[in-house]
Design a protein around this motif. Sequence first.
Motif, PDB file in Angstrom:
ATOM      1  N   GLY A  13       1.009  -1.258  -0.095  1.00  0.00           N
ATOM      2  CA  GLY A  13      -0.149  -0.070  -0.161  1.00  0.00           C
ATOM      3  C   GLY A  13       0.915   1.335  -0.194  1.00  0.00           C
ATOM      4  O   GLY A  13       0.672   2.231  -0.873  1.00  0.00           O
ATOM      5  N   LEU A  14       1.919   1.300   0.841  1.00  0.00           N
ATOM      6  CA  LEU A  14       2.586   2.446   0.979  1.00  0.00           C
ATOM      7  C   LEU A  14       3.343   2.936  -0.306  1.00  0.00           C
ATOM      8  O   LEU A  14       3.319   3.870  -0.414  1.00  0.00           O
ATOM      9  N   GLN A  31       2.298   2.782  -3.125  1.00  0.00           N
ATOM     10  CA  GLN A  31       1.125   3.793  -3.808  1.00  0.00           C
ATOM     11  C   GLN A  31       1.336   5.196  -3.513  1.00  0.00           C
ATOM     12  O   GLN A  31       1.001   5.780  -4.413  1.00  0.00           O
ATOM     13  N   ILE A  32       1.750   5.577  -2.369  1.00  0.00           N
ATOM     14  CA  ILE A  32       2.123   7.107  -1.988  1.00  0.00           C
ATOM     15  C   ILE A  32       3.498   7.068  -2.032  1.00  0.00           C
ATOM     16  O   ILE A  32       3.890   8.165  -1.351  1.00  0.00           O
ATOM     17  N   ASP A  33       4.263   6.535  -2.854  1.00  0.00           N
ATOM     18  CA  ASP A  33       5.616   6.723  -3.067  1.00  0.00           C
ATOM     19  C   ASP A  33       6.554   6.424  -2.114  1.00  0.00           C
ATOM     20  O   ASP A  33       7.555   7.183  -1.861  1.00  0.00           O
ATOM     21  N   PHE A  34       6.046   5.651  -1.074  1.00  0.00           N
ATOM     22  CA  PHE A  34       6.933   5.388   0.032  1.00  0.00           C
ATOM     23  C   PHE A  34       7.229   3.920  -0.137  1.00  0.00           C
ATOM     24  O   PHE A  34       6.515   2.807   0.371  1.00  0.00           O
TER      25      PHE A  34
END
Lengths: 251, 215
Positions: free
Chosen positions: B73-74, B76-79
């Motif tokens: 999941g992370l 997906q927010i560039d983490f």
Amino acid sequence: MTSRSNGDPLVRLSGVNKWFGELHVLQDIDLSIDRGEVVVVIGPSGSGKSTLCRAINRLEAIEQGEITIDGQRLPEEGKELARLRSDVGMVFQSFNLFAHKTILENVTLGPIKVRRQSKADAEKRARELLERVGVAAQADKYPAQLSGGQQQRVAIARALAMDPKVMLFDEPTSALDPEMINEVLDVMTSLARDGMTMVVVTHEMGFARRAANRVVFMDGGRIVESADPETFFTTPQSARAKDFLSKILEH
Amino acid sequence: MQFYVDNFGLFRDAFLTTLSLSLLGGLLALVLGTLLAAFRVSPITPLRGLATFYVETFRNTPLTVVFFFIIFGLPQIDFVIGFFPGAVLAIGLYTAAFVCEAVRSGINAVASGQAEAARALGLTFGQSLREVVLPQAFRTVVPPLGNVLLAMVKNTSIAAGFAVSELSSLLPRLVNANAGELVLVLIGVVVGYMLITVPSAFALHRVERRVAILR
Ligand SMILES: Nc1ncnc2c1ncn2[C@@H]1O[C@H](COP(=O)(O)OP(=O)(O)OP(=O)(O)O)[C@@H](O)[C@H]1O
Ligand SMILES: [Mg+2]
């Protein structure tokens, strides 16, 4: 300790009101306590004596009115309040010594953490105070190893270690076996003689006569009477005070 | 015996991975969980709310979902986080919620007069928690905290599903390669876990006895 405002009262409550939900526990309390004055607060159970005592160092917040100590209004929360509390010693009915710390550590914690004293200085002073209240020999024990009377004397030493401007006592001898009451009262009497400003909630009439400058009688959240001990005990004015005195003097 | 000799390197690496997951995840959980417990009893309402939200979220989410969120999941927010650090994070964040609740129950078990006496001396909220309340809370908390940490050691096995070669990942791997040795593989894996949990239980027991004497 030098002070800017020597003529003014050290503790002043004006127009203080407090509620616990529906219950109006402190009603329009006005009370001024001078430097070096010893005020004994008496009254029936539930009359608000503890709440009054605890309001003075803001262990209980008040809804209305103002409380000042040495001319300074009690801060709401945070570091300011903590600093003000460090100038107000408090002795509880149930001692509340820190159970995981030795007697010596109980007395040095405040000076080290709040007053930033060195450990050596704090310990030196703590030993002097423990000597003064007669429990120096117990310095390395834990609270649970001491008698109630000894614990309460340590609690007094712990409060004194902060060099407080005023000391609050909330029924300091009520949890003690009778034979230990006097050892605690003796310490308190000597404190009063030395000029400590004290507010003492107690039913010990002997102490009130011996050490108090003034007796404040509370009932139903109000200060009903305020007089010097001799006057109060011999010629109480209100019916409620007469009734109360007749009950406790039977014992 | 020959089987273990042949596969010693695999067992050792998997054991060390499980051990590192446990130590790092446990450390994160203890630090974060204690901080959260302090938040939960603090006089500052937003901090209390934040900690309560955290605890309720993580307590009521399966650990696999937490893993999934962090590892897939992370990004997906560039983490983007590696599998092993992601696993430590997932285990630590998840276990912190349980550590928080154990520590909080310990704080509540400390007589209120203790905190009051500390505040009356002029200690700040943080100081009275650190100097007076938490040291006493940890005493009553050692047994439940031990249970939380032992459960965490076993929970590290979830990392196997996320490409971390810890102990339980040996099961499918070695059984596929050595179909006849199922029992030996199982015994090896169980012994690996016990090498962590049994000494931990002993250590906890000793801590429990030490703090009890101080009372
Ligand atoms: N935290 C609280 N919440 C609600 N009610 C309270 C609380 N503390 C005290 N009270 C109530 O407020 C009233 C005054 O209590 P307080 O403890 O000040 O009385 P007191 O004069 O000290 O009595 P006692 O002699 O029994 O100690 C009582 O009716 C008590 O039940
Ligand atoms: Mg009371």
